[in-house]
Design a protein around this motif. Structure first.
Motif, PDB file in Angstrom:
ATOM      1  N   THR A  21      12.595  -9.591 -20.026  1.00  0.00           N
ATOM      2  CA  THR A  21      12.613 -10.998 -19.645  1.00  0.00           C
ATOM      3  C   THR A  21      12.046 -11.160 -18.245  1.00  0.00           C
ATOM      4  OG1 THR A  21      14.800 -10.923 -18.600  1.00  0.00           O
ATOM      5  CG2 THR A  21      14.742 -11.356 -20.968  1.00  0.00           C
ATOM      6  N   ASP A  22      11.508 -12.340 -17.988  1.00  0.00           N
ATOM      7  CA  ASP A  22      11.060 -12.664 -16.643  1.00  0.00           C
ATOM      8  C   ASP A  22      10.969 -14.177 -16.511  1.00  0.00           C
ATOM      9  OD1 ASP A  22      10.447 -12.107 -14.036  1.00  0.00           O
ATOM     10  OD2 ASP A  22       8.461 -11.296 -14.424  1.00  0.00           O
ATOM     11  N   ALA A  23      10.894 -14.612 -15.261  1.00  0.00           N
ATOM     12  CA  ALA A  23      10.767 -16.038 -14.968  1.00  0.00           C
ATOM     13  C   ALA A  23       9.813 -16.229 -13.810  1.00  0.00           C
ATOM     14  CB  ALA A  23      12.139 -16.634 -14.641  1.00  0.00           C
ATOM     15  N   ALA A  24       9.117 -17.348 -13.830  1.00  0.00           N
ATOM     16  CA  ALA A  24       8.268 -17.772 -12.724  1.00  0.00           C
ATOM     17  C   ALA A  24       8.844 -19.094 -12.233  1.00  0.00           C
ATOM     18  CB  ALA A  24       6.830 -17.940 -13.190  1.00  0.00           C
ATOM     19  N   TRP A  25       8.871 -19.268 -10.922  1.00  0.00           N
ATOM     20  CA  TRP A  25       9.545 -20.445 -10.351  1.00  0.00           C
ATOM     21  C   TRP A  25       8.689 -21.077  -9.279  1.00  0.00           C
ATOM     22  CZ3 TRP A  25      12.462 -20.712  -5.468  1.00  0.00           C
ATOM     23  CH2 TRP A  25      13.219 -21.882  -5.347  1.00  0.00           C
ATOM     24  N   ARG A  26       8.628 -22.394  -9.289  1.00  0.00           N
ATOM     25  CA  ARG A  26       7.944 -23.152  -8.234  1.00  0.00           C
ATOM     26  C   ARG A  26       8.992 -23.956  -7.485  1.00  0.00           C
ATOM     27  NH1 ARG A  26       2.441 -25.228  -8.860  1.00  0.00           N
ATOM     28  NH2 ARG A  26       3.100 -26.632  -7.178  1.00  0.00           N
ATOM     29  N   SER A  27       9.239 -23.562  -6.243  1.00  0.00           N
ATOM     30  CA  SER A  27      10.278 -24.216  -5.445  1.00  0.00           C
ATOM     31  C   SER A  27       9.939 -25.673  -5.159  1.00  0.00           C
ATOM     32  CB  SER A  27      10.504 -23.456  -4.137  1.00  0.00           C
ATOM     33  OG  SER A  27       9.316 -23.419  -3.371  1.00  0.00           O
ATOM     34  N   ARG A  85      16.147  -6.129 -20.381  1.00  0.00           N
ATOM     35  CA  ARG A  85      15.539  -5.545 -19.191  1.00  0.00           C
ATOM     36  C   ARG A  85      15.081  -6.683 -18.279  1.00  0.00           C
ATOM     37  NH1 ARG A  85      11.536  -1.725 -22.636  1.00  0.00           N
ATOM     38  NH2 ARG A  85      12.940   0.009 -23.077  1.00  0.00           N
ATOM     39  N   THR A  86      15.537  -6.654 -17.039  1.00  0.00           N
ATOM     40  CA  THR A  86      15.151  -7.655 -16.051  1.00  0.00           C
ATOM     41  C   THR A  86      14.678  -6.952 -14.794  1.00  0.00           C
ATOM     42  OG1 THR A  86      15.906  -9.518 -14.685  1.00  0.00           O
ATOM     43  CG2 THR A  86      17.560  -7.870 -15.277  1.00  0.00           C
ATOM     44  N   ASP A  87      13.739  -7.578 -14.087  1.00  0.00           N
ATOM     45  CA  ASP A  87      13.288  -6.988 -12.829  1.00  0.00           C
ATOM     46  C   ASP A  87      14.058  -7.558 -11.631  1.00  0.00           C
ATOM     47  OD1 ASP A  87      12.088  -9.478 -12.515  1.00  0.00           O
ATOM     48  OD2 ASP A  87      10.053  -8.728 -12.776  1.00  0.00           O
ATOM     49  N   SER A  88      15.180  -8.198 -11.907  1.00  0.00           N
ATOM     50  CA  SER A  88      16.067  -8.695 -10.851  1.00  0.00           C
ATOM     51  C   SER A  88      17.292  -7.782 -10.753  1.00  0.00           C
ATOM     52  CB  SER A  88      16.508 -10.129 -11.149  1.00  0.00           C
ATOM     53  OG  SER A  88      17.533 -10.526 -10.256  1.00  0.00           O
ATOM     54  N   GLN A  89      17.291  -6.927  -9.724  1.00  0.00           N
ATOM     55  CA  GLN A  89      18.441  -6.034  -9.535  1.00  0.00           C
ATOM     56  C   GLN A  89      19.718  -6.821  -9.296  1.00  0.00           C
ATOM     57  OE1 GLN A  89      17.248  -3.325  -6.358  1.00  0.00           O
ATOM     58  NE2 GLN A  89      17.046  -1.693  -7.860  1.00  0.00           N
ATOM     59  N   VAL A  90      19.609  -7.893  -8.528  1.00  0.00           N
ATOM     60  CA  VAL A  90      20.781  -8.718  -8.215  1.00  0.00           C
ATOM     61  C   VAL A  90      21.396  -9.268  -9.496  1.00  0.00           C
ATOM     62  CG1 VAL A  90      21.511 -10.872  -7.097  1.00  0.00           C
ATOM     63  CG2 VAL A  90      19.967  -9.307  -5.901  1.00  0.00           C
ATOM     64  N   PHE A 129      18.169  -2.902 -15.128  1.00  0.00           N
ATOM     65  CA  PHE A 129      17.067  -3.215 -14.234  1.00  0.00           C
ATOM     66  C   PHE A 129      15.841  -2.435 -14.679  1.00  0.00           C
ATOM     67  CE2 PHE A 129      14.568  -1.713 -10.598  1.00  0.00           C
ATOM     68  CZ  PHE A 129      14.063  -2.923 -10.161  1.00  0.00           C
ATOM     69  N   THR A 130      14.697  -3.096 -14.665  1.00  0.00           N
ATOM     70  CA  THR A 130      13.423  -2.433 -14.905  1.00  0.00           C
ATOM     71  C   THR A 130      12.497  -2.802 -13.754  1.00  0.00           C
ATOM     72  OG1 THR A 130      11.722  -1.962 -16.563  1.00  0.00           O
ATOM     73  CG2 THR A 130      12.334  -4.252 -16.310  1.00  0.00           C
ATOM     74  N   PRO A 131      11.762  -1.855 -13.230  1.00  0.00           N
ATOM     75  CA  PRO A 131      10.863  -2.180 -12.122  1.00  0.00           C
ATOM     76  C   PRO A 131       9.830  -3.236 -12.527  1.00  0.00           C
ATOM     77  CG  PRO A 131      10.991   0.195 -12.459  1.00  0.00           C
ATOM     78  CD  PRO A 131      11.692  -0.450 -13.608  1.00  0.00           C
ATOM     79  N   ARG A 132       9.440  -4.046 -11.580  1.00  0.00           N
ATOM     80  CA  ARG A 132       8.447  -5.096 -11.825  1.00  0.00           C
ATOM     81  C   ARG A 132       7.174  -4.515 -12.445  1.00  0.00           C
ATOM     82  NH1 ARG A 132       8.428 -10.319  -8.894  1.00  0.00           N
ATOM     83  NH2 ARG A 132      10.396  -9.406  -8.296  1.00  0.00           N
ATOM     84  N   PRO A 137       3.949  -7.583 -18.969  1.00  0.00           N
ATOM     85  CA  PRO A 137       3.706  -8.556 -20.039  1.00  0.00           C
ATOM     86  C   PRO A 137       4.668  -9.760 -19.992  1.00  0.00           C
ATOM     87  CG  PRO A 137       3.514  -6.347 -20.902  1.00  0.00           C
ATOM     88  CD  PRO A 137       4.057  -6.222 -19.493  1.00  0.00           C
ATOM     89  N   ALA A 138       5.939  -9.528 -19.718  1.00  0.00           N
ATOM     90  CA  ALA A 138       6.895 -10.647 -19.626  1.00  0.00           C
ATOM     91  C   ALA A 138       6.586 -11.504 -18.401  1.00  0.00           C
ATOM     92  CB  ALA A 138       8.328 -10.123 -19.567  1.00  0.00           C
ATOM     93  N   ASP A 139       6.155 -10.869 -17.312  1.00  0.00           N
ATOM     94  CA  ASP A 139       5.767 -11.596 -16.101  1.00  0.00           C
ATOM     95  C   ASP A 139       4.584 -12.520 -16.389  1.00  0.00           C
ATOM     96  OD1 ASP A 139       5.698 -12.081 -13.161  1.00  0.00           O
ATOM     97  OD2 ASP A 139       3.799 -10.985 -13.294  1.00  0.00           O
ATOM     98  N   LEU A 140       3.559 -12.008 -17.046  1.00  0.00           N
ATOM     99  CA  LEU A 140       2.394 -12.826 -17.382  1.00  0.00           C
ATOM    100  C   LEU A 140       2.768 -13.979 -18.312  1.00  0.00           C
ATOM    101  CD1 LEU A 140      -0.340 -10.095 -17.905  1.00  0.00           C
ATOM    102  CD2 LEU A 140      -0.171 -11.720 -16.021  1.00  0.00           C
TER     103      LEU A 140
END
Length: 155
Positions: A21-27, A85-90, A129-132, A137-140
């Protein structure tokens, strides 16, 4: 309540699928695009999907929303054993240790309900956790989803 295995290292069984999983965010727009890809233990894609949302207050919230949406999607696919699997350790740490920061309390409560309530479709759910660099593919997918969502917001 069903037991829920949430360890950073585990041994997948024949039923385990993996969900990056991944997310893109625009503040500036408080908008998020989320993406997830479900694969079998050999890396063959089972499914993928995206979602977008407004009023997302942080990148971490966007990541948590992506996990929640991925779990909902996986439940419709009749998946019973999943490794998220997420690339956010937190976030991986917060979910694994059942810590709920105030900002994420509701979303993390939803994730907990989806994975460990008596009516949960999941017999086993691991969050790791999975490294970025291994989540490309999830990031894209999430970035593309956000870009398309923003285009649709413009008059």
């Amino acid at each position: 309540m069903k037991p829920l295995l949430r360890t950073p290292s585990f041994t997948p069984n024949d039923l385990t699928v993996f969900c990056n999983t991944d997310a893109a965010w625009r503040s500036d727009l408080m908008a998020a695009g989320m993406g997830w890809i479900i694969t079998d233990r050999y890396g063959h894609e089972i499914s993928r999907d995206t979602a977008s949302q407004l009023n997302v207050t942080s990148a971490c919230m966007a990541e948590a929303l992506a996990i929640r949406e991925a779990l909902i999607h996986a439940s419709t696919q009749h998946i019973t054993h999943i490794c998220l699997r997420t690339d956010s350790q937190v976030l991986a740490r917060a979910i694994s240790k059942r810590r709920r920061p105030t900002e994420l309390y509701g979303i993390l409560s939803d994730i907990d309900s989806l994975t460990s309530s008596p009516s949960s479709p999941f017999l086993e759910c691991n969050v790791v956790f999975t490294p970025r660099s291994r989540n490309g593919p999830a990031d894209l997918l999430s970035k593309s989803c956000l870009a398309n969502f923003i285009m649709g917001l413009r008059p």
